[in-house]
Design an enzyme around this catalytic site. Structure first.
Site, short mmCIF file in Angstrom:
data_model
loop_
_atom_site.label_atom_id
_atom_site.label_comp_id
_atom_site.label_asym_id
_atom_site.label_seq_id
_atom_site.Cartn_x
_atom_site.Cartn_y
_atom_site.Cartn_z
N ASN A 88 0.84 -1.19 0.00
CA ASN A 88 0.00 0.00 0.00
C ASN A 88 0.88 1.25 0.00
O ASN A 88 2.12 1.15 0.02
CB ASN A 88 -0.95 -0.04 1.21
CG ASN A 88 -2.27 0.65 0.92
OD1 ASN A 88 -2.31 1.69 0.26
ND2 ASN A 88 -3.35 0.08 1.40
N HIS A 118 23.23 2.16 11.50
CA HIS A 118 24.47 2.87 11.78
C HIS A 118 25.17 2.27 12.99
O HIS A 118 24.51 1.73 13.88
CB HIS A 118 24.20 4.35 12.01
CG HIS A 118 23.61 5.04 10.83
ND1 HIS A 118 24.38 5.51 9.78
CD2 HIS A 118 22.33 5.32 10.50
CE1 HIS A 118 23.60 6.06 8.87
NE2 HIS A 118 22.35 5.96 9.28
N GLY A 145 -0.23 -1.50 9.11
CA GLY A 145 0.19 -0.13 8.83
C GLY A 145 1.17 0.44 9.83
O GLY A 145 1.03 0.26 11.03
N ARG A 183 6.15 -8.57 19.90
CA ARG A 183 6.15 -9.85 20.60
C ARG A 183 4.98 -10.70 20.13
O ARG A 183 3.91 -10.17 19.79
CB ARG A 183 6.02 -9.64 22.10
CG ARG A 183 7.21 -9.00 22.76
CD ARG A 183 7.04 -8.96 24.26
NE ARG A 183 8.27 -8.56 24.92
CZ ARG A 183 8.61 -7.31 25.18
NH1 ARG A 183 7.83 -6.32 24.80
NH2 ARG A 183 9.75 -7.05 25.80
#
Length: 192
Positions: A88, A118, A145, A183
């Site tokens: 999407n 990083h 989402g 989890r």
């Protein structure tokens, strides 16, 4: 016999420290930026144009791929997509290492997949060196989402990742996993 120094691309894909400022890597990101810009500027009627751009952008795509623009990635050439993949709008894949997405995968809006990261050490980080780890998403996975998939993560087949989750560890197959950090909250039974 002397060892030939590895290229920055080889270091990147090996999960070693590398310099993203390398001219070849910059060229690869510019290529992806151009292709995603072209893709994001297409209309719904330009399905053939979209397909041509995706074939040029990605390393491998299966049948029935659909990406709702806008879409962004670092290189594109390190992304492998299975059959029946749907992304999407506003999905981002930082593919500084291999990102493999299996068959029948659904990515909701604003899903972020980050193979790049990083160094934690500030002096090393200031040197401009970066790291990347591969990501693998299995078959029949739904990612809600705004979820963030972090470097080095594997998500098993038939799994659902809840909206807004931050996936920092591997998630097994046939589960529902949510939260920050993500989890497992439920194991799915096998279908009869």
């Amino acid at each position: 016999m002397e060892n030939t120094p590895q290229t920055e691309q080889q270091k990147m894909l090996a999960g070693e420290l590398y310099l993203a400022s390398d001219p070849d890597l910059i060229q690869g990101r510019q290529r992806a930026s151009k292709l995603t810009r072209l893709y994001n500027n297409t209309t719904e009627e330009q399905l053939e144009d979209r397909q041509k751009i995706l074939l040029e952008l990605f390393n491998k795509i299966g049948d029935n791929l659909y990406i709702t623009p806008p879409f962004y990635c670092d290189y594109g050439c390190y992304i492998k997509l299975g059959n029946n993949v749907y992304m999407n709008s506003n999905c981002i894949i930082l593919d500084c290492n291999w990102v493999e997405i299996g068959d029948n995968v659904l990515l909701a809006p604003n899903v972020q997949i980050y193979a790049a990261y990083h160094p934690i050490d500030p002096e090393l980080r200031l040197s401009g060196q970066e790291l990347a780890a591969p990501i693998k998403i299995g078959n029949n996975v739904w990612i809600g989402g705004g979820a963030i998939i972090c470097p080095g993560v594997e998500i098993g087949d038939n799994t659902t990742i809840g909206a807004g989750s931050v996936v920092v560890n591997n998630i097994p197959e046939r589960v529902v996993a949510v939260g920050n950090p993500c989890r497992v909250i439920r194991t799915l039974s096998l279908s009869p």
